[in-house]
Structure formats: C-alpha cells, structure tokens
Scaffold this motif. Structure first.
Motif, PDB file in Angstrom:
ATOM      1  N   VAL A  94      50.570  57.443   7.648  1.00  5.96           N
ATOM      2  CA  VAL A  94      50.744  57.503   9.108  1.00  5.96           C
ATOM      3  C   VAL A  94      51.902  56.608   9.516  1.00  5.96           C
ATOM      4  O   VAL A  94      52.834  57.036  10.204  1.00  5.96           O
ATOM      5  CB  VAL A  94      49.451  57.056   9.841  1.00  5.96           C
ATOM      6  N   TYR A  95      51.861  55.352   9.049  1.00 11.21           N
ATOM      7  CA  TYR A  95      52.892  54.408   9.472  1.00 11.21           C
ATOM      8  C   TYR A  95      54.268  54.771   8.920  1.00 11.21           C
ATOM      9  O   TYR A  95      55.283  54.656   9.608  1.00 11.21           O
ATOM     10  CB  TYR A  95      52.504  52.981   9.086  1.00 11.21           C
ATOM     11  N   ALA A  96      54.282  55.225   7.668  1.00  9.70           N
ATOM     12  CA  ALA A  96      55.579  55.589   7.078  1.00  9.70           C
ATOM     13  C   ALA A  96      56.221  56.704   7.888  1.00  9.70           C
ATOM     14  O   ALA A  96      57.424  56.658   8.193  1.00  9.70           O
ATOM     15  CB  ALA A  96      55.380  56.023   5.630  1.00  9.70           C
ATOM     16  N   LEU A  97      55.412  57.692   8.273  1.00 11.37           N
ATOM     17  CA  LEU A  97      55.975  58.809   9.031  1.00 11.37           C
ATOM     18  C   LEU A  97      56.380  58.382  10.444  1.00 11.37           C
ATOM     19  O   LEU A  97      57.369  58.858  10.988  1.00 11.37           O
ATOM     20  CB  LEU A  97      54.971  59.961   9.093  1.00 11.37           C
ATOM     21  N   ILE A  98      55.603  57.459  11.011  1.00 13.62           N
ATOM     22  CA  ILE A  98      55.979  56.941  12.336  1.00 13.62           C
ATOM     23  C   ILE A  98      57.352  56.274  12.259  1.00 13.62           C
ATOM     24  O   ILE A  98      58.214  56.473  13.118  1.00 13.62           O
ATOM     25  CB  ILE A  98      54.914  55.955  12.870  1.00 13.62           C
ATOM     26  N   VAL A  99      57.540  55.497  11.192  1.00 14.37           N
ATOM     27  CA  VAL A  99      58.842  54.849  11.014  1.00 14.37           C
ATOM     28  C   VAL A  99      59.944  55.904  10.928  1.00 14.37           C
ATOM     29  O   VAL A  99      61.027  55.756  11.512  1.00 14.37           O
ATOM     30  CB  VAL A  99      58.840  53.953   9.756  1.00 14.37           C
ATOM     31  N   LEU A 145      52.717  56.874  18.820  1.00 15.94           N
ATOM     32  CA  LEU A 145      51.932  55.651  18.888  1.00 15.94           C
ATOM     33  C   LEU A 145      50.441  55.958  18.937  1.00 15.94           C
ATOM     34  O   LEU A 145      49.618  55.140  18.551  1.00 15.94           O
ATOM     35  CB  LEU A 145      52.293  54.865  20.141  1.00 15.94           C
ATOM     36  N   VAL A 146      50.104  57.159  19.442  1.00 16.00           N
ATOM     37  CA  VAL A 146      48.690  57.452  19.642  1.00 16.00           C
ATOM     38  C   VAL A 146      47.907  57.355  18.332  1.00 16.00           C
ATOM     39  O   VAL A 146      46.895  56.644  18.280  1.00 16.00           O
ATOM     40  CB  VAL A 146      48.520  58.822  20.324  1.00 16.00           C
ATOM     41  N   PRO A 147      48.345  58.020  17.255  1.00 17.24           N
ATOM     42  CA  PRO A 147      47.573  57.893  16.015  1.00 17.24           C
ATOM     43  C   PRO A 147      47.462  56.447  15.535  1.00 17.24           C
ATOM     44  O   PRO A 147      46.371  56.011  15.127  1.00 17.24           O
ATOM     45  CB  PRO A 147      48.365  58.722  15.001  1.00 17.24           C
ATOM     46  N   ALA A 148      48.561  55.711  15.618  1.00 15.18           N
ATOM     47  CA  ALA A 148      48.516  54.320  15.161  1.00 15.18           C
ATOM     48  C   ALA A 148      47.559  53.507  16.011  1.00 15.18           C
ATOM     49  O   ALA A 148      46.760  52.713  15.498  1.00 15.18           O
ATOM     50  CB  ALA A 148      49.918  53.707  15.205  1.00 15.18           C
ATOM     51  N   ALA A 149      47.612  53.729  17.323  1.00 12.72           N
ATOM     52  CA  ALA A 149      46.743  52.960  18.215  1.00 12.72           C
ATOM     53  C   ALA A 149      45.279  53.302  17.967  1.00 12.72           C
ATOM     54  O   ALA A 149      44.408  52.438  18.029  1.00 12.72           O
ATOM     55  CB  ALA A 149      47.107  53.225  19.669  1.00 12.72           C
ATOM     56  N   ILE A 150      45.014  54.578  17.677  1.00 10.40           N
ATOM     57  CA  ILE A 150      43.624  54.970  17.388  1.00 10.40           C
ATOM     58  C   ILE A 150      43.140  54.252  16.124  1.00 10.40           C
ATOM     59  O   ILE A 150      42.027  53.738  16.079  1.00 10.40           O
ATOM     60  CB  ILE A 150      43.506  56.496  17.230  1.00 10.40           C
ATOM     61  N   LEU A 151      44.026  54.190  15.124  1.00 10.23           N
ATOM     62  CA  LEU A 151      43.669  53.468  13.902  1.00 10.23           C
ATOM     63  C   LEU A 151      43.345  52.020  14.225  1.00 10.23           C
ATOM     64  O   LEU A 151      42.378  51.454  13.729  1.00 10.23           O
ATOM     65  CB  LEU A 151      44.831  53.508  12.905  1.00 10.23           C
ATOM     66  N   LEU A 152      44.186  51.420  15.072  1.00  5.79           N
ATOM     67  CA  LEU A 152      44.063  49.989  15.310  1.00  5.79           C
ATOM     68  C   LEU A 152      42.913  49.622  16.227  1.00  5.79           C
ATOM     69  O   LEU A 152      42.240  48.630  16.000  1.00  5.79           O
ATOM     70  CB  LEU A 152      45.366  49.448  15.904  1.00  5.79           C
ATOM     71  N   SER A 153      42.698  50.414  17.279  1.00  8.14           N
ATOM     72  CA  SER A 153      41.675  49.939  18.217  1.00  8.14           C
ATOM     73  C   SER A 153      40.729  51.027  18.705  1.00  8.14           C
ATOM     74  O   SER A 153      40.176  50.908  19.796  1.00  8.14           O
ATOM     75  CB  SER A 153      42.338  49.205  19.384  1.00  8.14           C
ATOM     76  N   GLY A 154      40.554  52.070  17.907  1.00  5.04           N
ATOM     77  CA  GLY A 154      39.512  53.039  18.244  1.00  5.04           C
ATOM     78  C   GLY A 154      39.926  54.029  19.324  1.00  5.04           C
ATOM     79  O   GLY A 154      41.109  54.212  19.582  1.00  5.04           O
TER      80      GLY A 154
END
Ligand SMILES: Nc1ncnc2c1ncn2[C@@H]1O[C@H](COP(=O)(O)OP(=O)(O)O)[C@@H](O)[C@H]1O
Ligand SMILES: [Mg+2]
Lengths: 275, 263, 257
Positions: free
Chosen positions: A232-237, C106-115
């Motif tokens: 996920v993070y790699a693709l976001i980057v 950012l949405v997927p990352a934010a979901i990972l981080l804080s539900g």
C-alpha cells in the motif's frame, strides 16, 4: 574582476544554501518517517519505516503487473486530460468570443461546475461498471471545468484594441481566433492546463480506488484489502512521484509555450498561487 | 533633534553594489522645518529610511533626539513616498488613522478624538468611512498625513509627498503641511526634488549632490514665517533664494565628484 | 425590457434543460434512466429529516470539521513558513512532494492507521485540504507590500495587532484562493472516505442504493450531492465577498484606469 567573482559566489552561495537546506529537509523528513515507527510513535505494523517501503517499492519495480498498472493509470489520465482540454478549449473559445452565448450559459455553468465529480460515481458504476470508461467520465467532468473557466477568462481578457485591429485588417473569424485571441489567451490556457492536469490525476486515482477500474488505485485498494501494508505504502509513494513528475512536466510545457510571451502572467487570485 | 554624521550607505545584493549615500553630515535642531532637495536617485529616500530606523547604515552615525537609531525610534512618523501603498486597503480611512494609536494601547474614546481632529485638520472629516482606494491620490496623501498627525510625533519625515498630485492640490497640501508644523511644533524633514517647493516651505534648504551623495549646499531661508502661495512666491527674496539653489544644483550636476568638501 | 432580457438569459437555459430532462424522460422504461418525476418522487421519500440526521449531517459535520481544521492549520503553518526564509528553504521540497500526492490515496493509508471511524475521515480531509491553503498562504505572506511592512514598523504596530491587521489581511486573497481550491477536495474526500471506510454517511448511503439497485433513490442521492456542492460553493462566495470586499473593490478601481 575580483569584486565580480565575489559577487557571483555570494549569489551562488545563497542558492547553494537553500538547496542544501531543501535536501536536508527531505532527508530529515525521510528520517522522521523511518524512526517514528521504530520507536513506537506510530504502530510499525501499519506504518512501516521508510527503508522497508523503499525495499518493497524496489520489488514492485521488478513486477510486470506494477508496470501494467502504472501504464493504465497514465493512459486514463492522459486520455481524460486530452478530452477535457480539447472540449474545454473549444467551448471556452466559443463562449468567450460570443457574449450572448456566454450570458445565456452563465447560470448553467455556475450550477454545473460545483457539482462534485464524485457525485457521479454511483451513476457511472451502474452505467459502465468497473471500467476505464467510468473513470474517464469522472476525469473529464472534473478537468473540463478547470479548462473551460480559464479559457473563457483568457478570451474575454483579450485587449479590445487588438480585437479592433484584427477587425480593421479584416482578419475574419478564423484569423481573429488564430492570430489575436489564441496568443493572448495562451497564458490562461496554460493555467487551465496545469489545474486540469492535477485534478485529472486526482480523479483517475479516485476512480481506480473506488470504482475499481484497472490502474494503480485499484492495486492500492487490493493491497489494502489483503493487508499488504508495505505494498500500500510503496504504491502511494509511486502516486506521489507521479504527481511530482506531472507537475514538472506541465511546468516545462508552460515554460516552453510561453517563452515568447512578453509578460508571463503573474498568478492572481484565479491562478494556482504556487509557481 | 536629528543628527546625521558621516552617513554612508551601500546597497549590496542580487549581484549589484550601489553606493546610495556617499558621506552625509548635517544637524536639524529641535522644531526646525528643513527641506532636502536633490536629483532623483541621489539617495534621499535612503537617508529617510536610515533616519526612520528602517535601514541600517553601512557606516556613520544617526541620532534622533539624542538616541542613536538602531530600530524605528518612538515619536517619529513617516509619510512615505508611495503614500497610496502605505495605507491599508482593507481598513477604512478612520481605522487607518487609528491603527497606530491602537498599537500604543490608547483607549477607544481618545483614539476617536485624535483621529477626528487629524482628519478635520486635513479636511477629510466626511470621508472617514471610505476605503483608501475609493479616494483620489491627493486625498490618499492627506489620509497619510492625518495618520502622522494623529500619532503626535516629535519628529516627522516626509518623502516627496506631493510628487504625484496636481498643481492645485499640491499648493493646498503645502499650506497644510506648514500649518501642521506650526501647530504641532515638530521637527520636520521634508524631502523633495522640487526647488520651488523646498524654498517655499522650509526654514532651511539642504541641497544634496548627485551620487556619491554629499551635502552640496546648506541654505537658511530667511523669508517671513507667514507664507502665502501668491505673496511669498512673488517676493523678490524668494526668487533670489530659488535662483541660488537652482544654480547650486546645476553646478553639482556638472561636476558631481568634485563637490564633496563644500557646504 | 433590459431587465426582462437579463432574466431570460439567466434562467432560459436552465429551464429549457430541466424541461427537456423532465419531458424527455417522462414514462421512461429504461431501468437505469428513470424519469425525472420518479427521481424527484424518490428524493422526497428518501431524504427525510431522520435520514438527514442519521446520514447527511454526520457527513457534513466531518466535512466542515476537516475543512476548517485544514484551513486553520494551513494558515498558521503558512504564516510561520512564509515569515522565516530558512524554514521555507528547509521545508519547501518536502511540501512540494506532499502536495503532489493525489489526496484520495491517503484514504487506504489512513484506514490502516486509525480504522474507519470519524477520526480517520476527518484526518483524511485535513491532510488532503491543507496543502493548497498552506502553499498559497506562504506565497501571500511573502508577496506582501513592503511599504505596508515599513508603515507598521514606523508606527510600531507589532505583535497580535500586526498579525491581524497586516500579515493575515495582506495574505487573505491568496488564503481565499487556497481555501477555494481545497473545497472540492474536501467533498471528494468526504465521499470516498465514506465509500471506502464503509459504515455510514452520505457517500456510503448513495453507494448502498447503487448496490441494491434502488436506481431512483441512487439518482436522488446524486442530485443531493450535487446540491450540496452548489450550496457550499454559494456559501463560500458569500464569505469571500465579505472577507475580500476591499480586494475586489481595489482591483475594479485599478481596471478603470
Ligand atoms: N533596496 C535597494 N537595493 C539596491 N539599490 C537601491 C535600493 N534602494 C535604492 N537603491 C539605489 O540607491 C540609489 C538611491 O535611491 P533612493 O534613495 O531611492 O533615491 P531618491 O529617493 O533620491 O530618488 C539609487 O541608485 C537606487 O537605485
Ligand atoms: Mg525617493
């Protein structure tokens, strides 16, 4: 001569200092993101350190599926942008040069423009399913308005003296557009292009994430669903780098196209504001 | 009292070195109305900015009322050359005049009174509710002057305040400045490039040479204290003084470098 | 006569378009393109006061909270960074990089981080909207007229008074530009955060209609989202007019010369 040399070195010295600071800033940023998960400020399971993200990114670069996804995203973006730019320019020149038409469409434009493109998401899903076509509709819709507004501004802003000159030389409608209206509207057109390009990327990724049309956004969603956090993070980057590259590209185009222009237009309230 | 001793100012930046002020020395006693004349680009604005504490000198010393200037001194007001740009476009006229008073922590009632008085003095009582950009250039200039008056400074610096207004307004404003000076008893340093204006207004005219700037002439204006646009300007003594200043400036222009030692 | 003409020009096309939709779609048998009268009907049935309280207001609250936090944070940081040259040199490349991210990722990352709670959704809106505000504020603070700065120094206007009457006001046209660019982003992020972190809210509800093939209800949801966009942009314009009256007045005056 000594004085001149000293002067030049002072100027380059200042630039050197700001470049150094900028690089330091980037390194510091990466370092914070490296250290924060390791010391437990953020949960390491859900926010991997920079180094791990970069390693995963490296692995992704070796996968054909990654490149396919990237290519698809770029294609959707470019196609959507192209359609929006052409449509926005043609309609914009028409509305800009015909006051009656402009007056008649003004309220309609003012109403349609703020309608968020995401409102169309359910609609395009039922109509076209999780296809590129669905995403393209969002991209074109969002980017079209950016382009249209700037082009209309640009055409309306043409110096009336230049317009009268064109008339007195009997340039004809096509000649007037080609030699008078287009060149003086060009800075606005470029601003529109810049705004449209950024918006198009946002909506491309949105469509892929939410509608599931193929591309980087869909890959991110898949990775998140299967809890492949680092991917996920790699693709976001990657999307961030894509964003930077697109910005740089558009700036280059802008510089090249407007190089001849006497006053490369200063940003106003209408503009993007940041170089 | 203003003291300028061996002031030297060099602009250095963006790959360019400009000597704006060569070597300036003069003193303006408390309560005097002194005019500074010089060709444009000779460093008049630079001099004012150093006096106002907005710009550090490269070398030399500047004192205002006995204190060396390192920051904007208290009791000193400036009317800027770009008066239009010195007014806050988002504040109405009255608020523009009151803002410095507010910064001093002055109460609302007193602020209102001082601002009203100042606006009255410059003849703008009726536009206190307008925005500066709704006013003509001459009116904007008067707002800037009103702001300076309301501030009740001991020292007032004015930088070519009337360069951009029409002749009639200019005459009115000149008389306004004279009456303000007489009423407030301030020390007034008035910069202009107009010889007539300098002679008409001041008790003294300081002529600057072209760059590298020095004092080329320091002339007392012994005209009667009551000045009048018609009577004073047709006074033979006025014509004589004006001629002196004019001749001096022509001389300075012809051989700028050789003029350092005089005055 | 002239007034009539203007009314006609302003309302003519919208009326024609709506009429064309209304009559063109009347009696439509197409499952996906219900008639406009059906949609309007469904609108009244679907978006009741309870529905607003349960699904619409929470969404709007998150939208406004995220947007306002983004504006405040963007302005505060922008003033700080714009004031100090070396801070700007240090942070500019990082900011340029962060700004280049398409905010929806950012949405997927934010979901990972804080539900999938309110916090995540607001966070996403803040993080997406802060950049245009921040970068425009920096430009605004830097581009301030020096004569005004000198005036403040001379008349000893300092501290909070200076911040309020000089720094913020001088940067306000750019701040408003940034806030205007951020507004559609906020709406986009509200909707997709609700679609992806699916448990409640306007975006979630509309998508539920689509999944359940409740097509007229779905169309009414699309209409509602459109209306929200229009209303927010109108509100923005009202706020801008009162905030920047001086600016537009000044510019109109300059254009006359
Ligand atoms: N900020 C600055 N940087 C570099 N040079 C300057 C600056 N301000 C003024 N100068 C130069 O200094 C000289 C004197 O300027 P100034 O004091 O404005 O003159 P005046 O007010 O008499 O017209 C000019 O040659 C001008 O170009
Ligand atoms: Mg000057």
């Amino acid at each position: 001569m000594v004085a001149v040399a000293a002067r030049t070195s002072r100027v380059t010295g200042r630039r050197f200092r700001s470049v150094t600071l900028g690089v330091l800033g980037l390194l510091g940023f990466a370092l914070v993101l490296e250290v924060a998960p390791r010391v437990g400020i953020v949960p390491i399971d859900f926010a991997p350190p920079t180094s791990q993200i970069l390693v995963t990114l490296g692995e992704q670069l070796g996968q054909p599926s990654f490149w396919t996804a990237l290519l698809r995203t770029l294609l959707t973006w470019a196609n959507g942008l192209l359609i929006a730019v052409v449509a926005g320019t043609v309609v914009g020149v028409l509305l800009g040069s015909l006051p009656v038409l402009r007056a008649a469409t003004a309220t309609t434009v003012e109403f349609l423009r703020p309608i968020p493109s995401v409102a169309l998401i359910p609609l395009v899903i039922v109509l076209y399913g999780p296809t590129v076509r669905s995403t393209l509709v969002l991209v074109v819709y969002a980017a079209f308005w950016q382009m249209l507004i700037q082009v209309v501004h640009g055409v309306v802003d043409v110096d009336p003296v230049a317009r009268d000159t064109a008339r007195s030389f009997r340039l004809g409608p096509w000649g007037t557009v080609r030699y008078v209206i287009w060149p003086s509207a060009l800075p606005y057109v470029m601003t529109g292009l810049r705004l449209a390009a950024a918006v198009a990327l946002i909506l491309t990724i949105t469509g892929e994430l939410v509608i599931g049309s193929p591309g980087l956004g869909k890959e991110i969603d898949n990775a998140q669903q299967s809890n492949a956090v680092r991917i996920v993070y790699a693709l976001i980057v990657v999307t961030g780098i894509l964003g930077v590259l697109i910005n740089v590209l558009i700036r280059q185009v802008e510089r090249r196209v407007l190089a001849w222009h006497p006053a490369t237009r200063a940003e106003t309230v209408e503009g993007v504001g940041v170089r | 009292m203003l003291e300028v001793k061996n002031l030297h100012k060099v602009y250095d930046g963006h790959g360019r070195r400009v000597t704006a002020v060569g070597d300036l020395t003069f003193t303006v006693p408390e309560g005097q109305f002194a005019c500074v004349v010089g060709p444009s680009g000779c460093g008049k604005t630079t001099l004012l900015r150093v006096l106002a504490g907005l710009l550090p000198a490269t070398s030399g010393e500047v004192t205002v009322r006995g204190t060396p200037v390192t920051a904007p001194p208290p009791d000193l007001a400036v009317v800027f050359q770009e008066y239009g740009r010195s007014l806050f476009p988002w504040l109405r006229v009255r608020a523009n005049v009151e803002l410095p008073l507010k910064a001093q922590g002055m109460g609302r009632a007193q602020r209102r009174e001082l601002a009203s008085e100042a606006l009255e003095a410059v003849g703008l009582s009726d536009v206190d509710n307008a925005y500066p950009w709704q006013l003509s250039g001459g009116m904007q200039q008067r707002v800037a002057i009103a702001r300076a008056i309301a501030y009740q400074p001991k020292v007032l610096l004015m930088d070519e305040p009337f360069a951009a207004v029409d002749a009639q307004t200019r005459a009115d404003l000149e008389d306004l400045v004279r009456s303000v000076w007489q009423r407030l008893g301030v020390t007034l340093l008035f910069v202009t490039h107009d010889i007539d204006e300098a002679v008409y207004l001041g008790q003294r005219v300081i002529v600057l040479s072209a760059s590298p700037t020095t004092v080329a002439e320091d002339l007392a204006i012994d005209l009667p204290a009551e000045r009048d646009q018609l009577a004073t300007r047709s006074d033979p003594r006025f014509t004589e003084l004006r001629g002196q200043v004019y001749a001096r400036i022509q001389q300075v222009k012809r051989a700028p470098a050789a003029e350092g030692a005089s005055a | 006569m002239r007034f009539l003409r203007r009314v006609l020009l302003a309302l003519g096309l919208p009326v024609v378009l709506v009429a064309a939709w209304w009559f063109g779609s009347a009696g439509s048998q197409d499952f996906y393109w219900p008639s406009l009268s059906t949609i309007v009907d469904a609108f009244g049935r679907t978006w009741t006061w309870e529905m607003f309280q349960e699904q619409v207001f929470p969404s709007l609250w998150r939208l406004l909270a995220g947007y306002l936090i983004a504006v405040v944070v963007g302005v505060a940081l922008g003033v700080l960074i714009g004031t100090y040259g070396s801070v700007r040199a240090l942070l500019e490349p990082v900011l340029e990089f962060l700004r280049a991210f398409p905010p929806p990722v950012l949405v997927p990352a934010a979901i990972l981080l804080s539900g999938i709670g309110d916090r995540t959704k607001i966070l996403v809106i803040v993080f997406g909207c802060v950049w245009p505000v921040l970068l425009n504020t920096i430009e605004g603070v830097r581009g301030r007229d020096e004569v005004l700065s000198d005036t403040c120094r001379t008349y000893r206007v300092t501290g909070l008074l200076r911040l309020r009457h000089l720094v913020l006001r001088a940067a306000s046209p750019q701040i408003v530009t940034g806030a205007r660019q951020a507004l559609p982003l906020a709406i986009i992020l509200m909707v997709i955060s609700e679609i992806m972190a699916a448990n409640e809210g306007l975006g979630f509800t509309v998508l539920q209609f689509q999944r359940g093939f409740q097509i007229p209800e779905m169309w009414s949801g699309v209409l509602l989202l459109g209306l929200i966009g229009i209303v927010l942009s109108l509100l923005f314009r009202v706020a801008e007019r009162s905030l920047l009256g001086w600016y537009h007045g000044q510019r109109a005056g300059q254009r006359e010369f």
